[in-house]
Design a protein around this motif. Structure first.
Motif, PDB file in Angstrom:
ATOM      1  N   ARG A 127      -5.227  10.569  -3.055  1.00 34.89           N
ATOM      2  CA  ARG A 127      -4.829  10.218  -1.691  1.00 34.89           C
ATOM      3  C   ARG A 127      -4.739   8.693  -1.520  1.00 34.89           C
ATOM      4  NH1 ARG A 127      -9.582  12.449   1.309  1.00 34.89           N
ATOM      5  NH2 ARG A 127     -10.548  12.197  -0.748  1.00 34.89           N
ATOM      6  N   PRO A 128      -4.097   8.223  -0.447  1.00 35.84           N
ATOM      7  CA  PRO A 128      -3.968   6.781  -0.234  1.00 35.84           C
ATOM      8  C   PRO A 128      -5.305   6.054  -0.291  1.00 35.84           C
ATOM      9  CG  PRO A 128      -2.534   7.954   1.278  1.00 35.84           C
ATOM     10  CD  PRO A 128      -3.356   8.997   0.575  1.00 35.84           C
ATOM     11  N   HIS A 129      -5.309   4.944  -1.020  1.00 30.20           N
ATOM     12  CA  HIS A 129      -6.514   4.129  -1.202  1.00 30.20           C
ATOM     13  C   HIS A 129      -6.079   2.684  -1.424  1.00 30.20           C
ATOM     14  CE1 HIS A 129      -5.177   5.368  -5.214  1.00 30.20           C
ATOM     15  NE2 HIS A 129      -5.724   4.248  -5.655  1.00 30.20           N
ATOM     16  N   PRO A 130      -6.977   1.719  -1.259  1.00 32.26           N
ATOM     17  CA  PRO A 130      -6.598   0.306  -1.310  1.00 32.26           C
ATOM     18  C   PRO A 130      -6.933  -0.368  -2.644  1.00 32.26           C
ATOM     19  CG  PRO A 130      -8.745   0.487  -0.311  1.00 32.26           C
ATOM     20  CD  PRO A 130      -8.356   1.894  -0.717  1.00 32.26           C
ATOM     21  N   SER A 147       2.243   0.853   0.262  1.00 31.07           N
ATOM     22  CA  SER A 147       2.436   0.238   1.573  1.00 31.07           C
ATOM     23  C   SER A 147       3.522  -0.819   1.600  1.00 31.07           C
ATOM     24  CB  SER A 147       1.111  -0.352   2.068  1.00 31.07           C
ATOM     25  OG  SER A 147       0.545  -1.226   1.109  1.00 31.07           O
ATOM     26  N   THR A 148       4.140  -1.137   0.447  1.00 32.82           N
ATOM     27  CA  THR A 148       5.309  -2.016   0.458  1.00 32.82           C
ATOM     28  C   THR A 148       6.583  -1.226   0.735  1.00 32.82           C
ATOM     29  OG1 THR A 148       5.914  -1.860  -1.898  1.00 32.82           O
ATOM     30  CG2 THR A 148       4.183  -3.440  -1.307  1.00 32.82           C
ATOM     31  N   GLY A 149       6.473   0.106   0.834  1.00 35.41           N
ATOM     32  CA  GLY A 149       7.631   0.949   1.108  1.00 35.41           C
ATOM     33  C   GLY A 149       8.206   1.636  -0.104  1.00 35.41           C
ATOM     34  N   VAL A 150       7.598   1.473  -1.263  1.00 37.28           N
ATOM     35  CA  VAL A 150       8.110   2.052  -2.505  1.00 37.28           C
ATOM     36  C   VAL A 150       7.665   3.504  -2.642  1.00 37.28           C
ATOM     37  CG1 VAL A 150       7.920   1.986  -5.035  1.00 37.28           C
ATOM     38  CG2 VAL A 150       8.280  -0.124  -3.744  1.00 37.28           C
ATOM     39  N   ALA A 151       8.593   4.354  -3.080  1.00 38.24           N
ATOM     40  CA  ALA A 151       8.274   5.708  -3.538  1.00 38.24           C
ATOM     41  C   ALA A 151       8.964   5.876  -4.884  1.00 38.24           C
ATOM     42  CB  ALA A 151       8.758   6.760  -2.546  1.00 38.24           C
ATOM     43  N   GLN A 152       8.194   6.123  -5.952  1.00 35.17           N
ATOM     44  CA  GLN A 152       8.757   6.127  -7.297  1.00 35.17           C
ATOM     45  C   GLN A 152       8.041   7.123  -8.187  1.00 35.17           C
ATOM     46  OE1 GLN A 152      11.426   4.192  -8.912  1.00 35.17           O
ATOM     47  NE2 GLN A 152      10.972   5.884 -10.310  1.00 35.17           N
ATOM     48  N   ALA A 153       8.783   8.078  -8.713  1.00 30.18           N
ATOM     49  CA  ALA A 153       8.228   8.998  -9.710  1.00 30.18           C
ATOM     50  C   ALA A 153       8.122   8.288 -11.046  1.00 30.18           C
ATOM     51  CB  ALA A 153       9.105  10.232  -9.840  1.00 30.18           C
ATOM     52  N   ILE A 154       7.146   8.683 -11.843  1.00 31.74           N
ATOM     53  CA  ILE A 154       7.004   8.169 -13.210  1.00 31.74           C
ATOM     54  C   ILE A 154       6.948   9.348 -14.159  1.00 31.74           C
ATOM     55  CG2 ILE A 154       4.491   7.961 -12.916  1.00 31.74           C
ATOM     56  CD1 ILE A 154       4.554   5.721 -15.017  1.00 31.74           C
ATOM     57  N   ALA A 210       4.141   4.481   3.953  1.00 34.68           N
ATOM     58  CA  ALA A 210       5.006   5.164   4.921  1.00 34.68           C
ATOM     59  C   ALA A 210       5.194   6.615   4.499  1.00 34.68           C
ATOM     60  CB  ALA A 210       6.358   4.462   5.003  1.00 34.68           C
ATOM     61  N   GLY A 211       5.003   7.521   5.452  1.00 36.31           N
ATOM     62  CA  GLY A 211       5.162   8.934   5.164  1.00 36.31           C
ATOM     63  C   GLY A 211       3.968   9.566   4.475  1.00 36.31           C
ATOM     64  N   ASP A 212       2.932   8.775   4.231  1.00 35.98           N
ATOM     65  CA  ASP A 212       1.733   9.293   3.568  1.00 35.98           C
ATOM     66  C   ASP A 212       0.507   8.678   4.229  1.00 35.98           C
ATOM     67  OD1 ASP A 212       0.078  10.635   1.876  1.00 35.98           O
ATOM     68  OD2 ASP A 212       0.809   9.745   0.025  1.00 35.98           O
ATOM     69  N   GLY A 245      -5.092  12.793  11.472  1.00 37.22           N
ATOM     70  CA  GLY A 245      -4.156  11.855  12.087  1.00 37.22           C
ATOM     71  C   GLY A 245      -4.077  10.553  11.326  1.00 37.22           C
ATOM     72  N   PRO A 246      -3.095   9.685  11.675  1.00 42.33           N
ATOM     73  CA  PRO A 246      -2.888   8.428  10.957  1.00 42.33           C
ATOM     74  C   PRO A 246      -4.034   7.467  11.160  1.00 42.33           C
ATOM     75  CG  PRO A 246      -1.485   8.554  12.913  1.00 42.33           C
ATOM     76  CD  PRO A 246      -2.117   9.900  12.758  1.00 42.33           C
ATOM     77  N   MET A 247      -4.164   6.568  10.188  1.00 47.75           N
ATOM     78  CA  MET A 247      -5.263   5.599  10.229  1.00 47.75           C
ATOM     79  C   MET A 247      -4.939   4.448  11.180  1.00 47.75           C
ATOM     80  SD  MET A 247      -7.000   3.691   6.968  1.00 47.75           S
ATOM     81  CE  MET A 247      -8.507   2.764   7.087  1.00 47.75           C
ATOM     82  N   SER A 248      -3.694   4.082  11.242  1.00 46.09           N
ATOM     83  CA  SER A 248      -3.344   2.934  12.068  1.00 46.09           C
ATOM     84  C   SER A 248      -1.979   3.135  12.677  1.00 46.09           C
ATOM     85  CB  SER A 248      -3.354   1.649  11.235  1.00 46.09           C
ATOM     86  OG  SER A 248      -2.468   1.750  10.149  1.00 46.09           O
TER      87      SER A 248
END
Length: 297
Positions: A55-58, A78-85, A276-278, A294-297
């Protein structure tokens, strides 16, 4: 020749096991490499639970480098990237002053299959610790390869063996994927002061001693290292120039403890943007209660 042998420690991350190698109490870093996880190998059936996802983490103060042997995962940050590897590709994310991201196994959940790969964290030099976060993806075809005498090699990042990878790095380092046939030999040069080899699969011989999958060998400086494969083997070579002392706590790396304390406070207070979206769930700081819906921020 060998200064330290590190055995991976198996850890369950919620339905998915990793072999943690770095950090290690006997030597936290190899060059700028401060964290090293062998993800899997694991076999997934279609429809496995979402709890397995990361899950999202910093992060702060580091770059993450993901590289797969098998499987697929999707990175969002959080820079807006979504990329499969996918196998043989590189996902490189530089956190700098702060970034959040998730890693989800959407394709595997739909189709099932094996997951096997390495994620490592690379500490940033002090002048880059507060840089803007950024992300880059590289296809396997972009990375230099060599094949001959029972050895196949790919230079993932940095410079080694007379080649240079296109992966943008922040300090002098090398990261190499070797596949050796049984009986083949290969040599690691002495060009960097800090070097290590991780046996991802197989049985090898170095300096008259045998080593197996799940072990990392950390080498003394100044001497080339000859590796012989006793069975077909997969080896990851890593190292580079040392950066000096770094502190690591949870997902944060910094040259000062105060900066880590600030990052912890920022995450706890919801001051770090989610992908974004996650943004409906996230990993709480260790010891904190789980996040509300719900969203964090």
């Amino acid at each position: 020749m060998i200064s330290l042998v590190i055995d991976q420690r198996r850890r369950d991350l919620g339905g998915f096991e990793v072999g943690r190698v770095l950090p290690h109490h006997g030597g936290k870093m190899v060059g700028p490499f401060i964290f090293f996880d062998h993800m899997g190998p694991a076999e997934f059936q279609p429809g496995f639970p979402r709890d397995t996802d990361v899950r999202p983490h910093p992060h702060i103060g580091l770059s993450t480098l993901s590289y797969l042997f098998e499987g697929e995962m999707t990175h969002r940050d959080s820079t807006g990237v979504a990329q499969a590897i996918r196998p043989g590709e590189v996902n490189w994310m530089t956190a700098g002053s702060g970034v959040t991201h998730s890693e989800r196994f959407e394709a595997l959940r739909a189709q099932g299959g094996r997951m096997d790969g390495i994620q490592t964290w690379i500490a940033l030099p002090q002048e880059a610790e507060e840089s803007e976060p950024w992300f880059a993806h590289y296809a396997g075809a972009e990375l230099p390869t060599y094949e001959g005498s029972g050895l196949w090699a790919r230079l993932i990042a940095g410079e080694a063996f007379g080649a240079s990878s296109p992966v943008k790095v922040s300090s002098p380092l090398f990261y190499v994927h070797w596949r050796l046939d049984a009986g083949a030999t290969a040599q690691l040069a002495a060009e960097y002061p800090e070097r290590a080899a991780y046996v991802a699969e197989g049985l090898i011989e170095v300096d008259g001693r045998q080593f197996h999958g799940g072990q990392m060998l950390v080498f003394e400086a100044g001497q080339p290292v000859l590796v012989k494969a006793l069975t077909p083997a997969v080896i990851m070579l890593l190292g580079g120039e040392p950066l000096g002392e770094r502190f690591i706590e949870w997902n944060f790396v910094a040259s000062s403890r105060a900066r880590i304390d600030q990052a912890k406070a920022d995450w706890r207070a919801g001051r770090m943007k989610l992908p974004a979206g996650d943004d409906k769930e996230w990993v709480p700081l260790p010891g904190d209660p789980p996040p509300p819906a719900g969203p964090m921020s």
